[in-house]
Enzyme design. Structure first.
Site, PDB file in Angstrom:
ATOM      1  N   ASP A 244      15.473  42.137  39.943  1.00  0.00           N
ATOM      2  CA  ASP A 244      15.031  40.968  40.694  1.00  0.00           C
ATOM      3  C   ASP A 244      14.967  41.247  42.193  1.00  0.00           C
ATOM      4  O   ASP A 244      15.917  41.797  42.778  1.00  0.00           O
ATOM      5  CB  ASP A 244      16.003  39.805  40.426  1.00  0.00           C
ATOM      6  CG  ASP A 244      15.614  38.534  41.151  1.00  0.00           C
ATOM      7  OD1 ASP A 244      14.592  37.944  40.790  1.00  0.00           O
ATOM      8  OD2 ASP A 244      16.342  38.155  42.088  1.00  0.00           O
ATOM      9  N   GLU A 281      10.835  43.894  40.860  1.00  0.00           N
ATOM     10  CA  GLU A 281      10.125  42.777  41.465  1.00  0.00           C
ATOM     11  C   GLU A 281      10.162  43.004  42.967  1.00  0.00           C
ATOM     12  O   GLU A 281      11.231  43.012  43.578  1.00  0.00           O
ATOM     13  CB  GLU A 281      10.761  41.421  41.141  1.00  0.00           C
ATOM     14  CG  GLU A 281       9.980  40.270  41.758  1.00  0.00           C
ATOM     15  CD  GLU A 281      10.782  38.984  41.905  1.00  0.00           C
ATOM     16  OE1 GLU A 281      10.153  37.937  42.137  1.00  0.00           O
ATOM     17  OE2 GLU A 281      12.018  39.022  41.809  1.00  0.00           O
TER      18      GLU A 281
END
Length: 461
Positions: A244, A281
């Site tokens: 993330d 990401e």
């Protein structure tokens, strides 16, 4: 058994176990240990640091009573696997399906998700990407403010539940990617600070204090996160990790945390004999993210490509506000489909500066693209999804693109239910309203494996 914990600044550490507190002995590198006879699988314990606590183990493998309860000893070897013939999956040519365990089915558990795997097999999904499963405040939320990163949310089924889910996916021929968050920890139930300098002392992002990746005592902090990643891939047989918001990892060392992680994951892949993927990401539009370590990159297998999403969304929805403003023209769609990104050093109106770099030479499979995902739906004020006509058009573009396509749960039949940010515990009714593969809406199509050419749009009944 031996209990151990890293607490480099402490003057006294105790383990609270089997009805009493036992002094631990200091060792090298700030590690404390204590041998306790009679402790084993299932034994509850906690640590007391300089008289404060008791606190859960920073590396707790199980939190039976949630983030504010004691830790429990969990022995990985006690689980019996049946995926011995599983050789893994390559990301090239794959289709990913993002899902949230707590809302994928009305029950919101790993066990109930297993029952829906035949649907995903029929859909020809190659990987499921599971949103974070670390313990959180309350029963369920998105998982991006998790704590106790080595443990698994008991609401979903705990560590054995996750292993059973992965085992079942492998039997069905589906790989598993797990979403993990290393750029911050949730504010509620975060008890790392009493143990050591896990944080840098400044806000690293919108979400919280930056973790200490390059300051004093940061070697063990880096090991904490790298060890966590290796645990999922090794002990839970996970096939890949979605990392993330890596742009919020503040690391000024000569070797970035991601490069170090890539090296160790490559070594583990050789050891276990199956491919292991790392998907970042990142909103940097920096091709070094997916370049090999030998070529001076960070060694990620792939990265999420927001530019593809934005261009597709504008083309099928007509929206052009906020960060969509540079993607409203069809020329942006043409560019992203042929060059991978729109912002390759061009001016970004939203950022008011030049952004990104060219992705020339980067294979398309290294860019994970989608028409919808948890962020792009959940961050909308109403949590609303694209209507079916827009979905059909967008899916045709996405599934014939050169990128690795990802669907969001329920997208295959044009699910119109809202997916708001989950902040509190939600019961079966809320899960049923937000669910992806529950109820009577499961597709009962012919089973033809259309891969990137077929999108079922059956409405939920």
């Amino acid at each position: 058994m031996i209990f151990e914990v890293w607490a480099p600044k402490a003057t006294a550490v105790e383990v609270d176990v089997l009805g009493g507190r036992r002094a631990m002995s200091p060792g090298e590198g700030g590690w404390w240990t204590a041998e306790v006879e009679g402790a084993g699988h299932g034994t509850r314990y906690a640590f007391v640091v300089d008289g404060d606590g008791p606190y859960p183990d920073p590396r707790t493998r199980r939190q039976p009573e949630g983030i504010f309860g004691q830790s429990a000893v969990y022995e990985h070897a006690r689980f019996t696997w049946s995926d011995h013939d599983w050789k893994g999956r390559d990301l090239r040519g794959a289709v990913i399906y993002e899902l949230h365990i707590g809302t994928f089915t009305p029950e919101g558990t790993f066990a109930s998700a297993i029952e829906k795997l035949p649907h995903l097999v029929e859909l020809c999904v190659d990987f499921v990407e599971v949103m974070p499963v670390a313990p959180v405040p309350g029963g369920r939320n998105w998982g991006y403010d998790g704590v106790d990163l080595y443990a698994v949310n008991e609401t979903y089924g705990g560590p054995d539940g996750l292993k059973s889910f992965v085992d079942a996916c492998h039997r069905a021929g589906i790989g598993v990617i797990l979403d993990v968050v290393y750029n911050h920890l949730g504010p509620s139930g975060n008890f790392l600070r009493p143990f050591g300098p896990y944080f840098s002392g400044f806000d690293g992002s919108y979400w919280g204090e930056a973790v200490n990746l390059d300051g004093p005592e940061s070697d063990e902090v880096r090991r904490y996160f790298i060890g966590n990643a290796l645990q999922w891939l090794r002990d839970y047989h996970i096939d890949g990790l979605r990392l993330d918001a890596v742009h919020a990892l503040h690391d000024k060392r000569a070797k970035h945390l991601l490069a170090e992680l890539s090296e160790e994951v490559d070594a583990l892949a050789c050891s276990v004999g199956r491919p292991l993927s790392l998907i970042a990401e990142s909103d940097l539009n920096d091709p070094r993210m997916v370049r090999s370590l030998d070529a001076g990159g960070l060694g990620m297998t792939a990265q999420w490509d927001d530019d593809v999403h934005h261009a597709l969304h504008c083309a099928v929805s007509g929206e052009s506000h906020g960060y969509y403003q540079d993607f409203a023209q069809l020329s942006a769609l043409a560019k992203v489909l042929t060059q991978g990104v729109v912002h390759d050093g061009t001016h970004s109106s939203f950022r008011a500066r030049a952004h990104g770099s060219s992705f020339a030479g980067v294979p398309g499979h290294r860019l994970v693209a989608c028409l919808q995902n948890h962020d792009q739906i959940g961050n909308r004020p109403a949590g609303d999804r694209l209507p079916i006509p827009a979905l059909k058009l967008g899916a045709g573009l996405l599934l014939t693109s050169p990128f690795t396509p990802m669907l969001f749960m329920g997208e295959e039949w044009g699910g119109a239910y809202a997916v708001p940010v989950l902040l509190r515990s939600c019961g079966a009714r809320a899960a049923r309203q937000r669910g992806g593969c529950g109820g009577s809406g499961s597709s009962t199509g012919s089973g033809t494996c259309g891969r990137r050419r077929t999108l079922r749009t059956r409405s939920r009944s």
